[in-house]
Design an enzyme around this catalytic site. Structure first.
Site, PDB file in Angstrom:
ATOM      1  N   HIS A   1      88.092 -99.138  18.445  1.00 24.86           N
ATOM      2  CA  HIS A   1      87.380-100.332  18.897  1.00 24.86           C
ATOM      3  C   HIS A   1      87.998-101.590  18.274  1.00 24.86           C
ATOM      4  CE1 HIS A   1      83.688-102.575  20.105  1.00 24.86           C
ATOM      5  NE2 HIS A   1      83.925-103.250  18.976  1.00 24.86           N
ATOM      6  N   GLU A   2      88.261-101.538  16.982  1.00 24.44           N
ATOM      7  CA  GLU A   2      88.776-102.726  16.282  1.00 24.44           C
ATOM      8  C   GLU A   2      90.199-103.084  16.729  1.00 24.44           C
ATOM      9  OE1 GLU A   2      86.962-104.738  14.591  1.00 24.44           O
ATOM     10  OE2 GLU A   2      85.291-103.391  14.975  1.00 24.44           O
TER      11      GLU A   2
ATOM     12  N   HIS B   1      90.164-104.979  19.947  1.00 24.44           N
ATOM     13  CA  HIS B   1      89.911-106.429  19.855  1.00 24.44           C
ATOM     14  C   HIS B   1      91.232-107.176  19.603  1.00 24.44           C
ATOM     15  CE1 HIS B   1      85.607-106.804  20.150  1.00 24.44           C
ATOM     16  NE2 HIS B   1      85.337-106.079  19.068  1.00 24.44           N
TER      17      HIS B   1
ATOM     18  N   GLU C   1      83.050-106.952  23.742  1.00 23.14           N
ATOM     19  CA  GLU C   1      82.618-105.666  23.187  1.00 23.14           C
ATOM     20  C   GLU C   1      82.863-104.521  24.173  1.00 23.14           C
ATOM     21  OE1 GLU C   1      81.699-104.753  20.142  1.00 23.14           O
ATOM     22  OE2 GLU C   1      82.284-106.774  19.642  1.00 23.14           O
TER      23      GLU C   1
HETATM   24 ZN   LIG Z   1      83.612-105.228  18.513  1.00 24.69          ZN
END
Ligand SMILES: [Zn+2]
Length: 257
Positions: free
Chosen positions: A126-127, A130, A189
């Site tokens: 997830h990171e 980004h 997100e």
């Molecule tokens: Zn996030």
């Protein structure tokens, strides 16, 4: 004001781009390397636990995620594997982050919610997503208004106020450390959830851990740093989306010998 706009143009900071991987059009007017160098300074100031035995695991999983993400990185946003730095941050709040320029921090307080390698892969996938999507730079460019443009000009002229630094760091998802609460938007997100799931699966981790992690994480009370607040996107939506993406993610998994 005219001076401001002229300086931004002169510095080559104004540009419309497409998000890597998804192709969503983005308005980005800050230089990625500027965000990276700012991140570097902040990262070096964080209190780390260099002798923590779990650091090797974070690094191993992180590098696998980075390698699988780089296969989609046609714009060359992600640094090569050898450039990445990993740290366990001495902080009890359950947070983790990846910074532009290749720095990954995993708070000591996050381990209790991530007992397995698959869980850690959910978080790092997830990171890293980004970062590959340049969400930090996009947020600086989009939502923060004239004050932020002034701050960028300020930054370009090397007058770094602590307020400027704090705002930049909040924009790349490290808000808790600098005291500004600024969660990523819902669309950022979702984008990070989706790509993160593909990256972890491709790196050989079980994507089913993702909806399970977020469901578990949604139940914890108390104060959480903005990146891991349950509201972006709403827990139920997030978990439903992740489940819907599982077949696509499983198709990316390396076949067993
Ligand atoms: Zn996030």
């Amino acid at each position: 004001m005219r001076f401001l706009v002229l300086s931004l143009v002169a510095l080559g900071l104004v540009a419309c781009q497409n998000a890597p991987v998804t192709g969503r059009s983005q308005f980005i007017m800050v230089n990625e390397s500027e965000v990276a160098s700012m991140s570097s300074g902040e990262f070096s100031k964080m209190k780390k636990l260099p002798n923590d035995a779990r650091l090797a695991k974070i690094k191993e999983i992180g590098l696998k995620i980075v390698a699988s993400a780089r296969r989609d990185d046609r714009s060359g946003v992600l640094p090569p594997a050898a450039k990445w730095e990993f740290a366990i941050i001495d902080d009890k709040s359950p947070n983790a982050f990846a910074m532009p320029g290749g720095r990954i921090g995993f708070n000591s307080g996050m381990f209790q919610y991530a007992p397995t390698d698959d869980d850690v892969a959910v978080i790092l996938g997830h990171e890293v997503s980004h970062v590959i999507c340049r969400h930090g730079a996009e947020r600086i460019s989009q939502g923060l208004g004239v004050a932020m443009v002034a701050a960028i000009t300020d930054e370009a002229t090397k007058n770094k106020s602590s307020q400027t630094r704090a705002t930049w760091m909040a924009a790349v998802g490290v808000g808790a450390q600098v005291g500004i609460l600024l969660p990523f938007s819902r669309s950022h997100e979702s984008e990070a959830d989706h790509l993160g799931l593909m990256f972890m699966a491709r790196a050989g981790y079980n994507p089913e851990a993702a909806p399970a992690f977020w469901a578990r994480f949604a139940k914890i009370g108390g104060s959480r740093p903005p990146e891991f607040l349950s509201t972006h996107p709403a827990d139920a939506t997030r978990i439903k989306q992740l489940q819907a993406w599982l077949p696509e993610a499983k198709a990316q998994m390396p076949s067993k010998p």
